[in-house]
Design a protein around this motif. Sequence first.
Motif, PDB file in Angstrom:
ATOM      1  N   SER A  63      38.814  73.185  45.569  1.00 30.12           N
ATOM      2  CA  SER A  63      37.984  72.220  46.289  1.00 30.12           C
ATOM      3  C   SER A  63      38.383  72.066  47.752  1.00 30.12           C
ATOM      4  O   SER A  63      37.827  71.222  48.458  1.00 30.12           O
ATOM      5  N   VAL A  64      39.324  72.878  48.218  1.00 29.68           N
ATOM      6  CA  VAL A  64      39.810  72.740  49.587  1.00 29.68           C
ATOM      7  C   VAL A  64      38.707  72.874  50.642  1.00 29.68           C
ATOM      8  O   VAL A  64      38.713  72.118  51.621  1.00 29.68           O
ATOM      9  N   PRO A  65      37.748  73.800  50.503  1.00 34.44           N
ATOM     10  CA  PRO A  65      36.715  73.873  51.549  1.00 34.44           C
ATOM     11  C   PRO A  65      35.999  72.547  51.779  1.00 34.44           C
ATOM     12  O   PRO A  65      35.771  72.153  52.930  1.00 34.44           O
ATOM     13  N   ASP A  66      35.658  71.849  50.703  1.00 40.46           N
ATOM     14  CA  ASP A  66      34.990  70.551  50.845  1.00 40.46           C
ATOM     15  C   ASP A  66      35.950  69.485  51.371  1.00 40.46           C
ATOM     16  O   ASP A  66      35.587  68.665  52.224  1.00 40.46           O
ATOM     17  N   LEU A  67      37.167  69.482  50.850  1.00 36.05           N
ATOM     18  CA  LEU A  67      38.157  68.495  51.295  1.00 36.05           C
ATOM     19  C   LEU A  67      38.479  68.679  52.775  1.00 36.05           C
ATOM     20  O   LEU A  67      38.588  67.700  53.525  1.00 36.05           O
TER      21      LEU A  67
ATOM     22  N   ASP B 209      43.719  75.613  56.422  1.00 38.24           N
ATOM     23  CA  ASP B 209      45.089  76.024  56.089  1.00 38.24           C
ATOM     24  C   ASP B 209      46.007  74.819  55.938  1.00 38.24           C
ATOM     25  O   ASP B 209      46.799  74.740  54.989  1.00 38.24           O
ATOM     26  N   LYS B 210      45.917  73.875  56.855  1.00 39.20           N
ATOM     27  CA  LYS B 210      46.750  72.677  56.760  1.00 39.20           C
ATOM     28  C   LYS B 210      46.351  71.825  55.560  1.00 39.20           C
ATOM     29  O   LYS B 210      47.207  71.344  54.811  1.00 39.20           O
ATOM     30  N   VAL B 211      45.061  71.640  55.383  1.00 40.08           N
ATOM     31  CA  VAL B 211      44.595  70.801  54.277  1.00 40.08           C
ATOM     32  C   VAL B 211      45.003  71.404  52.937  1.00 40.08           C
ATOM     33  O   VAL B 211      45.400  70.685  52.010  1.00 40.08           O
ATOM     34  N   ARG B 212      44.949  72.718  52.814  1.00 44.73           N
ATOM     35  CA  ARG B 212      45.367  73.367  51.569  1.00 44.73           C
ATOM     36  C   ARG B 212      46.823  73.042  51.247  1.00 44.73           C
ATOM     37  O   ARG B 212      47.198  72.896  50.083  1.00 44.73           O
ATOM     38  N   HIS B 213      47.633  72.911  52.270  1.00 41.79           N
ATOM     39  CA  HIS B 213      49.049  72.581  52.073  1.00 41.79           C
ATOM     40  C   HIS B 213      49.236  71.101  51.748  1.00 41.79           C
ATOM     41  O   HIS B 213      50.179  70.729  51.048  1.00 41.79           O
ATOM     42  N   TRP B 214      48.327  70.250  52.231  1.00 43.46           N
ATOM     43  CA  TRP B 214      48.466  68.804  52.052  1.00 43.46           C
ATOM     44  C   TRP B 214      47.918  68.290  50.726  1.00 43.46           C
ATOM     45  O   TRP B 214      48.278  67.205  50.274  1.00 43.46           O
ATOM     46  N   VAL B 215      47.019  69.044  50.098  1.00 47.61           N
ATOM     47  CA  VAL B 215      46.341  68.576  48.886  1.00 47.61           C
ATOM     48  C   VAL B 215      47.305  68.538  47.703  1.00 47.61           C
ATOM     49  O   VAL B 215      48.214  69.353  47.605  1.00 47.61           O
ATOM     50  N   GLY B 216      47.083  67.580  46.791  1.00 48.74           N
ATOM     51  CA  GLY B 216      47.840  67.593  45.544  1.00 48.74           C
ATOM     52  C   GLY B 216      48.375  66.252  45.088  1.00 48.74           C
ATOM     53  O   GLY B 216      48.873  66.143  43.973  1.00 48.74           O
ATOM     54  N   ASN B 217      48.271  65.229  45.931  1.00 45.22           N
ATOM     55  CA  ASN B 217      48.815  63.921  45.550  1.00 45.22           C
ATOM     56  C   ASN B 217      47.799  62.799  45.701  1.00 45.22           C
ATOM     57  O   ASN B 217      48.168  61.645  45.891  1.00 45.22           O
ATOM     58  N   GLY B 218      46.526  63.140  45.627  1.00 40.90           N
ATOM     59  CA  GLY B 218      45.488  62.128  45.709  1.00 40.90           C
ATOM     60  C   GLY B 218      44.891  62.001  47.101  1.00 40.90           C
ATOM     61  O   GLY B 218      45.465  62.453  48.100  1.00 40.90           O
ATOM     62  N   ALA B 219      43.721  61.356  47.158  1.00 41.89           N
ATOM     63  CA  ALA B 219      42.974  61.248  48.412  1.00 41.89           C
ATOM     64  C   ALA B 219      43.703  60.411  49.456  1.00 41.89           C
ATOM     65  O   ALA B 219      43.698  60.738  50.645  1.00 41.89           O
ATOM     66  N   ALA B 220      44.325  59.319  49.029  1.00 42.60           N
ATOM     67  CA  ALA B 220      45.005  58.444  49.988  1.00 42.60           C
ATOM     68  C   ALA B 220      46.143  59.180  50.690  1.00 42.60           C
ATOM     69  O   ALA B 220      46.309  59.079  51.912  1.00 42.60           O
ATOM     70  N   MET B 221      46.934  59.936  49.925  1.00 47.54           N
ATOM     71  CA  MET B 221      48.032  60.688  50.535  1.00 47.54           C
ATOM     72  C   MET B 221      47.505  61.789  51.443  1.00 47.54           C
ATOM     73  O   MET B 221      48.082  62.068  52.501  1.00 47.54           O
ATOM     74  N   LEU B 222      46.404  62.416  51.058  1.00 50.75           N
ATOM     75  CA  LEU B 222      45.800  63.441  51.912  1.00 50.75           C
ATOM     76  C   LEU B 222      45.420  62.853  53.265  1.00 50.75           C
ATOM     77  O   LEU B 222      45.679  63.456  54.316  1.00 50.75           O
ATOM     78  N   VAL B 223      44.827  61.670  53.257  1.00 54.65           N
ATOM     79  CA  VAL B 223      44.434  61.017  54.506  1.00 54.65           C
ATOM     80  C   VAL B 223      45.666  60.665  55.342  1.00 54.65           C
ATOM     81  O   VAL B 223      45.684  60.866  56.564  1.00 54.65           O
ATOM     82  N   LYS B 224      46.710  60.167  54.702  1.00 58.83           N
ATOM     83  CA  LYS B 224      47.939  59.830  55.435  1.00 58.83           C
ATOM     84  C   LYS B 224      48.557  61.074  56.068  1.00 58.83           C
ATOM     85  O   LYS B 224      49.040  61.030  57.208  1.00 58.83           O
ATOM     86  N   ARG B 225      48.552  62.177  55.336  1.00 63.36           N
ATOM     87  CA  ARG B 225      49.095  63.421  55.887  1.00 63.36           C
ATOM     88  C   ARG B 225      48.251  63.907  57.062  1.00 63.36           C
ATOM     89  O   ARG B 225      48.782  64.401  58.062  1.00 63.36           O
ATOM     90  N   ALA B 226      46.941  63.765  56.943  1.00 59.29           N
ATOM     91  CA  ALA B 226      46.061  64.190  58.031  1.00 59.29           C
ATOM     92  C   ALA B 226      46.267  63.326  59.274  1.00 59.29           C
ATOM     93  O   ALA B 226      46.274  63.834  60.404  1.00 59.29           O
ATOM     94  N   LEU B 227      46.444  62.032  59.081  1.00 56.42           N
ATOM     95  CA  LEU B 227      46.666  61.141  60.220  1.00 56.42           C
ATOM     96  C   LEU B 227      48.000  61.424  60.903  1.00 56.42           C
ATOM     97  O   LEU B 227      48.134  61.290  62.120  1.00 56.42           O
ATOM     98  N   SER B 228      48.990  61.826  60.106  1.00 58.47           N
ATOM     99  CA  SER B 228      50.318  62.117  60.651  1.00 58.47           C
ATOM    100  C   SER B 228      50.456  63.573  61.087  1.00 58.47           C
ATOM    101  O   SER B 228      51.410  63.922  61.787  1.00 58.47           O
TER     102      SER B 228
END
Length: 211
Positions: free
Chosen positions: A11-15, A34-53
Amino acid sequence: MFDLDGTLIDSVPDLAFAVDCMLVDLQREKAGQDKVRHWVGNGAAMLVKRALSNKMIPKKVDGELFQQAYQSFLDHYQDVSGRQSKLYPHVSKTLKQLREHYPYLAVITNKPEQFTPALLKAHDLPEFDLILCGDSLPEKKPHPAPLLHCMNTLGCHVSESIMVGDSLSDIKAAKAAGVAVICVEYGYHQGEDLSSYQPEALISSFDELVK
């Protein structure tokens, strides 16, 4: 019991699209797949936090900024979920074969419930006996509660159950619940060497579950 993102569906392309739209809304630079693929795996909230940071281990994020970003991500993901995502090879056929031999199949994912049923339906997967999402219970993986709840609901003993996933969260949840765990070598394992956590098996293709 199956994990969803990184195990059944890529689901990384959509995420990534939703994350990039969120960042643009905040007047920030896009992250890219590429970055999002590495960040995915711990839920939507954590994905957003990783993206913001812009890093795997996020720094503390201002609460108001996080809520704004999280809602933006959810809105954009709602628009695109299922459009570019795809099943991993052999998933549909293998699940149908497993359905013939096992009484229960379940999905345990950290994805929010508002997206999960529609995503499964979009890919025409066999019907699951139980679907537990990241917000179905007070706790989500790597906590064992979703696995324990699943087994209790379906009346399955731990010795009769298996967790199939792609990440350390799946391994930790399974081991804490006393359940055997099989890990796929593809998926979103965030660079972790999953073999070092001693799952019962590592498979490179989903159809190895029936071989």
